[in-house]
Design a protein around this motif. Structure first.
Motif, PDB file in Angstrom:
ATOM      1  N   THR A  49       7.918  11.833  -6.988  1.00 27.68           N
ATOM      2  CA  THR A  49       7.581  10.469  -6.932  1.00 27.68           C
ATOM      3  C   THR A  49       9.175  10.119  -6.361  1.00 27.68           C
ATOM      4  OG1 THR A  49       6.653  10.002  -8.701  1.00 27.68           O
ATOM      5  CG2 THR A  49       8.381   7.938  -8.152  1.00 27.68           C
ATOM      6  N   HIS A  50       9.868   9.276  -5.396  1.00 32.00           N
ATOM      7  CA  HIS A  50      11.033   8.811  -4.446  1.00 32.00           C
ATOM      8  C   HIS A  50      10.983   7.220  -4.022  1.00 32.00           C
ATOM      9  CE1 HIS A  50       9.470   9.489  -0.581  1.00 32.00           C
ATOM     10  NE2 HIS A  50      10.827   8.848  -0.391  1.00 32.00           N
ATOM     11  N   ALA A  51      12.407   6.692  -3.671  1.00 32.43           N
ATOM     12  CA  ALA A  51      11.872   5.668  -3.354  1.00 32.43           C
ATOM     13  C   ALA A  51      12.984   5.843  -1.615  1.00 32.43           C
ATOM     14  CB  ALA A  51      12.986   4.784  -3.938  1.00 32.43           C
ATOM     15  N   GLU A  52      12.018   4.348  -0.868  1.00 34.00           N
ATOM     16  CA  GLU A  52      13.086   4.649   0.364  1.00 34.00           C
ATOM     17  C   GLU A  52      12.936   3.047   0.554  1.00 34.00           C
ATOM     18  OE1 GLU A  52       9.542   5.925   3.425  1.00 34.00           O
ATOM     19  OE2 GLU A  52      10.272   7.381   2.652  1.00 34.00           O
TER      20      GLU A  52
ATOM     21  N   SER B  95      21.795   0.592   6.887  1.00 35.75           N
ATOM     22  CA  SER B  95      20.834   2.393   7.546  1.00 35.75           C
ATOM     23  C   SER B  95      20.030   2.672   6.346  1.00 35.75           C
ATOM     24  CB  SER B  95      22.017   3.062   7.433  1.00 35.75           C
ATOM     25  OG  SER B  95      21.999   2.943   5.928  1.00 35.75           O
ATOM     26  N   LYS B  96      19.034   4.046   7.015  1.00 38.05           N
ATOM     27  CA  LYS B  96      17.868   4.562   6.093  1.00 38.05           C
ATOM     28  C   LYS B  96      18.219   4.721   4.810  1.00 38.05           C
ATOM     29  CE  LYS B  96      14.890   4.398  10.327  1.00 38.05           C
ATOM     30  NZ  LYS B  96      13.972   5.808  11.290  1.00 38.05           N
ATOM     31  N   GLY B  97      17.823   4.482   3.994  1.00 34.96           N
ATOM     32  CA  GLY B  97      18.030   5.188   2.210  1.00 34.96           C
ATOM     33  C   GLY B  97      17.463   5.869   1.823  1.00 34.96           C
ATOM     34  N   GLN B  98      17.353   6.862   0.527  1.00 27.13           N
ATOM     35  CA  GLN B  98      15.934   7.659  -0.608  1.00 27.13           C
ATOM     36  C   GLN B  98      16.683   7.803  -1.165  1.00 27.13           C
ATOM     37  OE1 GLN B  98      13.721  10.935   1.195  1.00 27.13           O
ATOM     38  NE2 GLN B  98      14.975  10.113   3.703  1.00 27.13           N
ATOM     39  N   VAL B  99      16.132   7.455  -2.020  1.00 30.10           N
ATOM     40  CA  VAL B  99      16.357   7.995  -3.913  1.00 30.10           C
ATOM     41  C   VAL B  99      15.118   8.243  -4.384  1.00 30.10           C
ATOM     42  CG1 VAL B  99      17.125   7.341  -5.843  1.00 30.10           C
ATOM     43  CG2 VAL B  99      18.203   5.648  -4.467  1.00 30.10           C
ATOM     44  N   TRP B 100      15.928  10.333  -4.609  1.00 32.67           N
ATOM     45  CA  TRP B 100      14.823  10.621  -5.187  1.00 32.67           C
ATOM     46  C   TRP B 100      14.253  10.598  -6.345  1.00 32.67           C
ATOM     47  CZ3 TRP B 100      11.730  14.458  -4.582  1.00 32.67           C
ATOM     48  CH2 TRP B 100      10.840  15.462  -5.354  1.00 32.67           C
ATOM     49  N   GLY B 101      13.147  10.980  -7.338  1.00 37.77           N
ATOM     50  CA  GLY B 101      12.682   9.996  -8.535  1.00 37.77           C
ATOM     51  C   GLY B 101      12.887  11.481  -9.935  1.00 37.77           C
ATOM     52  N   ALA B 102      11.174  12.401  -9.329  1.00 38.66           N
ATOM     53  CA  ALA B 102      10.607  13.125 -10.379  1.00 38.66           C
ATOM     54  C   ALA B 102       9.755  14.164  -9.546  1.00 38.66           C
ATOM     55  CB  ALA B 102      10.361  12.742 -11.207  1.00 38.66           C
TER      56      ALA B 102
END
Length: 252
Positions: free
Chosen positions: A88-91, A98-105
């Motif tokens: 699971t992650h978010a973008e 700019s492009k961003g991402q956040v790690w989930g699990a």
């Protein structure tokens, strides 16, 4: 959770959702309506969706959930089918554009290694000599795709056995296993609403370091696995993918 903003890429760089949608649009498989009618869409769990950066537009940020199984070869040991893995992650776009991402699990269970600790054909059936590996997030990921290249993520494999300490890990510390998946064949839309896409991916070019933290049997383990292994390792995935924008998720 780890938040990181990616550097700008060329126009060819796409998030996973966009890349898979493009791949579906290019295939000559059955229509979305026919695919939807063929089987009910599987259910997905969005509880691991991470918080998005402050000021980000919830309607433009996607929480993406990927479930997969497949085969894995580490050194000279092959797992014909590893335990299902969910990532699971978010973008989405950062407030500055700019492009961003956040790690989930990453969630998965252990998979028994054929041959057990000592490579004996009956070893994986013995409670003492049996051996399992369980993947864990390695600390770095980038799911923006370019063509069939689906980005990267890093893994550690925790090695589980009654004869090994709990800290026995393949890819420990600053040397995780770096997977760079490439899509194999065309993607298939299973459902349009909710969006569910099926695809296959593989990587046969990554290196695997020696296991660390394994106590007195560490050398035996590495010898039996053939680690470290700079070549000859591989992973193949059969995956299902979905997403929701953050304005569609329940409030927390």
């Amino acid at each position: 959770m780890q938040t990181h903003t990616l550097l700008r890429r060329t126009a060819a760089g796409l998030g996973l959702a966009a890349a898979l949608t493009v791949a579906v649009a290019g295939t000559a498989s059955a229509s979305p309506a026919a695919a939807t009618a063929a089987a009910p869409a599987p259910s997905f769990d969005f509880t691991d969706c991470p918080a998005i950066p402050a000021g980000a537009d919830a309607a433009q940020w996607k929480c993406e959930v990927l479930t997969a199984t497949g085969s894995l070869k580490l050194g000279n040991r092959t797992l014909p089918e590893f335990a299902p893995m969910t990532i699971t992650h978010a973008e989405g776009p950062m407030p500055g554009g700019s492009k961003g991402q956040v790690w989930g699990a990453l969630r998965s269970g252990p998979t028994a290694v054929p041959g057990g600790l000592f490579g004996n054909p009956a070893g994986d059936r013995g409670p003492v000599l049996g051996l399992s590996v369980q993947p864990e997030y390695g600390g770095r990921s980038d799911f923006y795709s370019v063509g069939d290249d689906m980005g990267l993520f890093t893994l550690r494999y925790r090695v589980l056995s009654p004869l090994l300490p709990q800290g026995c890990v393949i890819g420990a510390g600053d040397a995780p296993v770096e997977i760079r998946l490439k899509r194999v064949g065309k993607s298939e839309r299973i459902s349009k609403n909710p969006p569910v896409i099926k695809f296959a991916a593989a990587d046969g070019s990554f290196a695997v370091p020696a296991a660390e933290g394994c106590g007195p049997l560490g050398k035996v383990l590495n010898d039996k696995f053939g680690l470290p292994a700079g070549t000859g390792n591989s992973i193949t995935l059969s995956a299902l993918y979905t997403f929701r924008t953050y304005d569609q998720l329940p409030p927390r």
